[in-house]
Design a protein around this motif. Structure first.
Motif, PDB file in Angstrom:
ATOM      1  N   LEU A   1       9.349  55.714  -1.679  1.00  0.00           N
ATOM      2  CA  LEU A   1       8.852  55.062  -0.987  1.00  0.00           C
ATOM      3  C   LEU A   1       7.337  55.581  -2.289  1.00  0.00           C
ATOM      4  O   LEU A   1       6.298  55.211  -2.573  1.00  0.00           O
ATOM      5  CB  LEU A   1       7.797  55.218   0.157  1.00  0.00           C
ATOM      6  CG  LEU A   1       8.056  54.064   1.090  1.00  0.00           C
ATOM      7  CD1 LEU A   1       7.945  54.430   2.634  1.00  0.00           C
ATOM      8  CD2 LEU A   1       7.617  52.748   0.941  1.00  0.00           C
ATOM      9  N   GLY A   2       7.419  57.188  -2.708  1.00  0.00           N
ATOM     10  CA  GLY A   2       6.867  57.561  -3.445  1.00  0.00           C
ATOM     11  C   GLY A   2       7.322  57.733  -4.656  1.00  0.00           C
ATOM     12  O   GLY A   2       6.037  57.651  -5.814  1.00  0.00           O
ATOM     13  N   VAL A   3       8.191  57.040  -5.222  1.00  0.00           N
ATOM     14  CA  VAL A   3       8.280  56.339  -6.415  1.00  0.00           C
ATOM     15  C   VAL A   3       6.995  55.200  -6.436  1.00  0.00           C
ATOM     16  O   VAL A   3       6.344  54.796  -7.460  1.00  0.00           O
ATOM     17  CB  VAL A   3       9.870  55.740  -6.225  1.00  0.00           C
ATOM     18  CG1 VAL A   3       9.630  54.682  -8.354  1.00  0.00           C
ATOM     19  CG2 VAL A   3      10.259  57.157  -6.684  1.00  0.00           C
ATOM     20  N   LEU A   4       7.272  54.164  -5.967  1.00  0.00           N
ATOM     21  CA  LEU A   4       6.109  52.822  -6.289  1.00  0.00           C
ATOM     22  C   LEU A   4       4.461  53.351  -5.358  1.00  0.00           C
ATOM     23  O   LEU A   4       4.483  53.066  -6.298  1.00  0.00           O
ATOM     24  CB  LEU A   4       6.790  52.503  -4.409  1.00  0.00           C
ATOM     25  CG  LEU A   4       8.055  51.439  -3.960  1.00  0.00           C
ATOM     26  CD1 LEU A   4       8.104  50.493  -3.528  1.00  0.00           C
ATOM     27  CD2 LEU A   4       8.030  50.622  -5.745  1.00  0.00           C
ATOM     28  N   ALA A   5       4.939  54.420  -4.357  1.00  0.00           N
ATOM     29  CA  ALA A   5       2.837  55.161  -4.932  1.00  0.00           C
ATOM     30  C   ALA A   5       2.600  55.571  -6.045  1.00  0.00           C
ATOM     31  O   ALA A   5       1.727  55.193  -6.992  1.00  0.00           O
ATOM     32  CB  ALA A   5       2.791  55.488  -4.209  1.00  0.00           C
ATOM     33  N   GLY A   6       3.406  56.533  -6.698  1.00  0.00           N
ATOM     34  CA  GLY A   6       3.038  56.938  -7.634  1.00  0.00           C
ATOM     35  C   GLY A   6       2.909  55.822  -9.203  1.00  0.00           C
ATOM     36  O   GLY A   6       2.201  56.821  -9.784  1.00  0.00           O
TER      37      GLY A   6
ATOM     38  N   ALA B   1      19.023  49.579   5.783  1.00  0.00           N
ATOM     39  CA  ALA B   1      18.267  48.239   5.340  1.00  0.00           C
ATOM     40  C   ALA B   1      17.792  48.413   4.954  1.00  0.00           C
ATOM     41  O   ALA B   1      17.170  47.884   3.396  1.00  0.00           O
ATOM     42  CB  ALA B   1      18.171  47.375   6.301  1.00  0.00           C
ATOM     43  N   VAL B   2      15.874  49.216   5.051  1.00  0.00           N
ATOM     44  CA  VAL B   2      15.370  49.183   4.883  1.00  0.00           C
ATOM     45  C   VAL B   2      15.248  50.540   3.431  1.00  0.00           C
ATOM     46  O   VAL B   2      14.515  49.819   2.050  1.00  0.00           O
ATOM     47  CB  VAL B   2      14.178  49.842   5.277  1.00  0.00           C
ATOM     48  CG1 VAL B   2      13.999  48.601   6.856  1.00  0.00           C
ATOM     49  CG2 VAL B   2      14.367  51.681   6.126  1.00  0.00           C
ATOM     50  N   THR B   3      15.988  50.976   3.717  1.00  0.00           N
ATOM     51  CA  THR B   3      16.300  51.940   2.610  1.00  0.00           C
ATOM     52  C   THR B   3      17.271  50.945   0.912  1.00  0.00           C
ATOM     53  O   THR B   3      16.391  51.349  -0.516  1.00  0.00           O
ATOM     54  CB  THR B   3      17.104  53.069   2.400  1.00  0.00           C
ATOM     55  OG1 THR B   3      16.248  54.213   3.925  1.00  0.00           O
ATOM     56  CG2 THR B   3      17.170  54.192   1.019  1.00  0.00           C
ATOM     57  N   SER B   4      17.772  50.344   1.722  1.00  0.00           N
ATOM     58  CA  SER B   4      17.635  49.577   0.090  1.00  0.00           C
ATOM     59  C   SER B   4      16.580  48.845  -0.480  1.00  0.00           C
ATOM     60  O   SER B   4      17.066  48.220  -1.197  1.00  0.00           O
ATOM     61  CB  SER B   4      18.919  48.633   0.337  1.00  0.00           C
ATOM     62  OG  SER B   4      20.395  49.770   0.723  1.00  0.00           O
ATOM     63  N   VAL B   5      16.075  48.329   0.389  1.00  0.00           N
ATOM     64  CA  VAL B   5      15.078  47.538   0.083  1.00  0.00           C
ATOM     65  C   VAL B   5      14.142  48.121  -0.866  1.00  0.00           C
ATOM     66  O   VAL B   5      13.575  47.347  -1.921  1.00  0.00           O
ATOM     67  CB  VAL B   5      14.232  46.381   1.455  1.00  0.00           C
ATOM     68  CG1 VAL B   5      13.057  45.905   0.963  1.00  0.00           C
ATOM     69  CG2 VAL B   5      14.980  45.326   2.134  1.00  0.00           C
ATOM     70  N   VAL B   6      13.627  49.218  -0.397  1.00  0.00           N
ATOM     71  CA  VAL B   6      12.904  50.230  -1.507  1.00  0.00           C
ATOM     72  C   VAL B   6      13.104  50.198  -2.729  1.00  0.00           C
ATOM     73  O   VAL B   6      12.321  50.334  -3.826  1.00  0.00           O
ATOM     74  CB  VAL B   6      12.153  51.284  -0.417  1.00  0.00           C
ATOM     75  CG1 VAL B   6      11.738  52.007  -1.358  1.00  0.00           C
ATOM     76  CG2 VAL B   6      11.326  50.985   1.085  1.00  0.00           C
ATOM     77  N   VAL B   7      14.541  51.410  -2.597  1.00  0.00           N
ATOM     78  CA  VAL B   7      15.199  51.540  -3.569  1.00  0.00           C
ATOM     79  C   VAL B   7      15.760  49.959  -4.933  1.00  0.00           C
ATOM     80  O   VAL B   7      15.481  50.136  -6.199  1.00  0.00           O
ATOM     81  CB  VAL B   7      16.721  51.954  -3.672  1.00  0.00           C
ATOM     82  CG1 VAL B   7      17.707  51.913  -4.594  1.00  0.00           C
ATOM     83  CG2 VAL B   7      16.383  53.290  -2.814  1.00  0.00           C
ATOM     84  N   PHE B   8      15.775  48.988  -3.972  1.00  0.00           N
ATOM     85  CA  PHE B   8      15.096  47.744  -4.588  1.00  0.00           C
ATOM     86  C   PHE B   8      14.151  47.510  -5.598  1.00  0.00           C
ATOM     87  O   PHE B   8      13.906  47.056  -6.603  1.00  0.00           O
ATOM     88  CB  PHE B   8      16.201  46.654  -4.002  1.00  0.00           C
ATOM     89  CG  PHE B   8      16.206  45.124  -5.095  1.00  0.00           C
ATOM     90  CD1 PHE B   8      16.856  44.280  -5.741  1.00  0.00           C
ATOM     91  CD2 PHE B   8      15.368  43.992  -4.930  1.00  0.00           C
ATOM     92  CE1 PHE B   8      17.130  44.156  -6.734  1.00  0.00           C
ATOM     93  CE2 PHE B   8      15.183  42.939  -5.508  1.00  0.00           C
ATOM     94  CZ  PHE B   8      15.919  43.020  -5.596  1.00  0.00           C
ATOM     95  N   ILE B   9      13.368  47.604  -5.282  1.00  0.00           N
ATOM     96  CA  ILE B   9      11.670  47.449  -5.007  1.00  0.00           C
ATOM     97  C   ILE B   9      11.313  48.166  -6.362  1.00  0.00           C
ATOM     98  O   ILE B   9      11.334  47.899  -7.575  1.00  0.00           O
ATOM     99  CB  ILE B   9      11.287  47.057  -4.019  1.00  0.00           C
ATOM    100  CG1 ILE B   9      11.326  45.988  -3.302  1.00  0.00           C
ATOM    101  CG2 ILE B   9       9.079  47.114  -4.525  1.00  0.00           C
ATOM    102  CD1 ILE B   9      10.408  46.381  -2.162  1.00  0.00           C
TER     103      ILE B   9
END
Length: 270
Positions: free
Chosen positions: A170-175, A249-257
């Motif tokens: 999530l930090g990667v996405l936020a950045g 599951a949710v971690t896999s989704v975030v990493v994929f994004i």
């Protein structure tokens, strides 16, 4: 003819499936970033966690009986540990990307022959390393001073690792999506902090009204804290196996994004 063949080969990835040298270099940079200022990134979280535990123990502990069959301070400690870990994992990945964008040197990371998945692994490695170091330090201090147990070490390690990966992602996405530090602060204050505080950090969800309990079970961070609590004190509000499934599951989704954002260069390339 030889020149033509050389021109055709330009742009071809010549490092195999993984650019190990580039990946190790990026991981090393991300780890050295927080080690260089260890008083801020490692010592400060340890002090903050200690203050949380001390304040709650002094304010509530003497008048509070056991919670879930364990002393209140033992119930509280895993939640504080997990909250501190995910906040530091988020800060490490988000600040690294955000500072690079503001300073204009993000190109130094994007131009080298690193594949999108290598960029994701590199940034997440820094967040995970910082989170794990913080977790070990906090647990060690709490084990010495309050006798904090460790009933299921593998579960504790698995949930701390998943927590650092999830929130680090999530930090990667936020950045990536943030254009200035005000945007980053808004994400931290209105998303990350509520997720961590309203997830059973300081209380058992069994004491909540039914509607609030349902909302809490929709919060992925609840499963992190509950899983770490199970790993440390041996009891939890829900099944740790369900928690592992949800967080995987949710971690896999975030990493994929994350991977998709780097692959497309969204908010990174002009």
């Amino acid at each position: 003819m030889e020149m033509a063949q050389n021109e055709l080969q330009m742009g071809v990835r010549r490092f195999g499936r993984v650019n190990w040298l580039g990946l190790y270099t990026l991981i090393g940079r991300e780890i050295s970033r927080f080690l260089a200022v260890w008083t801020q990134t490692l010592l400060a979280p340890l002090v903050t966690a200690g203050l949380f535990l001390t304040i709650f123990t002094l304010a509530i502990g003497p008048s509070r009986g056991d919670v879930m069959g364990v002393p209140f301070v033992h119930f509280l400690a895993p939640g504080i540990l997990t909250m501190t870990v995910i906040q530091n994992a988020f800060a490490n990945t988000s600040s690294s990307i955000m500072i690079s964008k503001v300073q204009g040197n993000i190109v130094d990371t994007l131009m080298p022959p690193l594949a999108p998945f290598e960029l994701v692994i590199g940034y997440l490695s820094g967040g995970v390393a910082r989170g794990m170091v913080v977790a070990v330090a906090i647990w060690t201090v709490m084990a010495v001073f309050v006798g904090l147990p460790l009933h299921h070490p593998l579960f504790a390690i698995a949930f701390v690792l998943l927590g650092a990966l999830f929130i680090g992602g999530l930090g990667v996405l936020a950045g990536i999506v943030s254009q200035k530090f005000d945007h980053m602060a808004a994400i931290t204050n209105f998303i990350i902090t509520p997720l961590s505080f309203l997830s059973g950090t300081f209380y058992s969800v069994e004491t909540l009204p039914q509607w609030f309990k349902v909302l809490t079970h929709l919060n992925p961070v609840f499963y992190l804290i509950d899983g770490v609590r199970y790993g440390i004190i041996g009891t939890s509000d829900s099944s740790p196996w369900i928690g592992l499934a949800v967080m995987s599951a949710v971690t896999s989704v975030v990493v994929f994004i994350d991977w998709q954002f780097f692959k497309r260069g969204t908010k990174l390339k002009s």
